[in-house]
Enzyme design. Structure first.
Site, mmCIF file in Angstrom:
data_model
loop_
_atom_site.group_PDB
_atom_site.id
_atom_site.type_symbol
_atom_site.label_atom_id
_atom_site.label_comp_id
_atom_site.label_asym_id
_atom_site.label_seq_id
_atom_site.Cartn_x
_atom_site.Cartn_y
_atom_site.Cartn_z
ATOM 1 C CG ASP A 17 1.984 101.971 -60.692
ATOM 2 O OD1 ASP A 17 1.832 101.066 -61.530
ATOM 3 O OD2 ASP A 17 2.317 101.751 -59.513
ATOM 4 N NE ARG A 97 9.651 109.853 -53.452
ATOM 5 C CZ ARG A 97 10.037 109.345 -54.598
ATOM 6 N NH1 ARG A 97 10.519 110.146 -55.540
ATOM 7 N NH2 ARG A 97 9.961 108.054 -54.824
ATOM 8 C CG ASP A 126 8.124 107.702 -51.579
ATOM 9 O OD1 ASP A 126 8.940 108.262 -50.832
ATOM 10 O OD2 ASP A 126 8.462 107.002 -52.543
ATOM 11 C CB SER A 180 9.007 98.525 -56.669
ATOM 12 O OG SER A 180 8.785 99.904 -56.823
#
Length: 400
Positions: A17, A97, A126, A180
């Site tokens: 990605d 994050r 996210d 994922s």
């Protein structure tokens, strides 16, 4: 901002990605791309991304070992609060994050970039966490979220773009991925595909950091954790850095099948999501921290912490690490930890963490009060206490 991005700092994992995103950003904006890869204990050789980023045309490639900072400045402060989202989730993805966003903003300043970018989709949490971090630290930066703007709206389209632009596609990335994965030193999470039906059990092959509790050793293991002002500092007598401590606890927990969680949670944007989480070291740490607090925190302070904890956890889950309210709550929590010192003895056995003992020089546990044997405590005092406590209940009963 109206200025066209000319230099962009991209949060880059080296996967399909973000590799596609790197190329797409260059094509779309004709900009220089600075890739940023954080080593936060995801268990991969992050140095391998350097060659891939160079191959994809990155102007600058930044790779940083942030494991100590991650645990010291983000994980441990969160664990002082005993934070759990919706009663179970130890916030492994959420807490990583803000650190990544912070470093992206710092690199943007260092390299004179006027934009930052990430690979989060438009469906998840996210995107919010990254972007609230960017806004809190530099609201003038242009934010680019390709998944919300490009026309690559399927896995097939992504793979076709990769092949068209000669972007290497690992064999296990061709077609639909089974699920994922996100990983760091605190946890591993898995979502999507084979996990999307919450009625179906998580396949054993999904778990990667822990053995099945059924396959864990038949012999229990006993450990001792020492705390200083709410943070673990020594394990079985050895002084460890924050990252070393969490790494060691992960190994112990993984070995004994500790820390698996199958959870359906409420995302910030509104939908429910099913995830499989592994947080072996964090699960041990939470149990130990609550044990040492049980003898070192005053009742009122302990109960107040439990009252504010859901709010604190929700702030982290929703991406508000850099908010004034989270900082206010952190100051309160950290103040409570000044006396949280001592040792906790634990037994690890087949998925379970069991407290065997706890002691502290700051202990508020008083045997001379708690004992069932003769003491200075006057049991007759309890009669007046109960009468006054129940006074309003009696008055209400008389009026019924």
């Amino acid at each position: 901002m109206s200025e066209t991005p000319k230099r962009i700092v991209l949060a880059y994992s080296g996967g399909l990605d973000t590799s596609v995103i790197l190329r797409w950003l260059k094509e779309t904006y004709q900009a220089e791309i600075i890739t940023f890869t954080a080593d936060i204990g995801q268990g991969e050789d992050v140095s391998l991304v350097r060659e891939k980023a160079r191959m994809m045309g990155a102007s600058e490639i930044c790779i940083e070992d942030l494991r100590e900072e991650f645990v010291r400045d983000y994980v441990f402060p969160m664990f002082r609060a005993n934070a759990l989202y919706e009663g179970e989730y130890l916030l492994g993805t959420s807490i990583a994050r803000p650190l990544i966003a912070k470093r992206q903003v710092a690199l943007a300043k260092q390299y004179g970039a006027n934009a930052v970018s990430h690979g989060a989709t438009g469906k998840g949490n996210d995107q919010v966490r990254f972007e609230l971090g960017y806004i809190a630290l530099d609201p003038d930066l242009h934010i680019i979220a390709p998944w919300r703007t490009w026309d690559l709206d399927s896995r097939e389209a992504l793979l076709a773009y990769a092949e068209q632009h000669q972007i290497p596609v690992p064999s296990d990335k061709r077609g639909e991925a089974p699920f994922s994965v996100d990983a760091n030193l605190l946890h591993v999470s898995a979502e999507g595909k084979v996990l999307e039906d919450p009625a179906e059990a998580v396949p054993e092959y999904v778990w990667s950091r822990t053995v099945s509790p059924l396959a864990a050793p038949d012999k229990a293991e006993h450990i001792r954790i020492e705390f200083s002002e709410g943070d673990p500092t020594r394990l079985n007598g050895a002084t460890l850095s924050p990252a070393e401590m969490l790494t060691a606890l992960n190994e112990l927990g993984g070995k004994h099948g500790i820390g698996r969680l199958d959870l359906v949670e409420n995302r910030f944007i509104g939908m429910k999501s099913r995830g499989a989480y592994e947080t072996p070291g964090g699960t041990i740490l939470l149990k130990a921290h609550r044990a040492i607090e049980s003898i070192t925190l005053d009742k009122g302070a302990a109960h107040l912490k439990d009252e504010i904890m859901p709010r604190y956890a929700e702030l982290i889950y929703n991406g508000f690490w850099f908010s004034p309210e989270r900082e206010m709550l952190q100051a309160l929590i950290d103040n409570s930890q000044k006396t949280v010192n001592g040792v906790v003895d634990l037994m690890l056995y087949k998925g379970g963490v069991h407290v065997e003992g706890r002691s502290s020089p700051s202990s508020l546990y008083r045997l001379d009060y708690a004992t069932f044997e003769e003491s200075d405590y006057k049991q007759s005092d309890a009669e007046g206490f109960i009468r006054l406590t129940g006074l309003r209940l009696g008055i209400r009963a008389k009026n019924s």
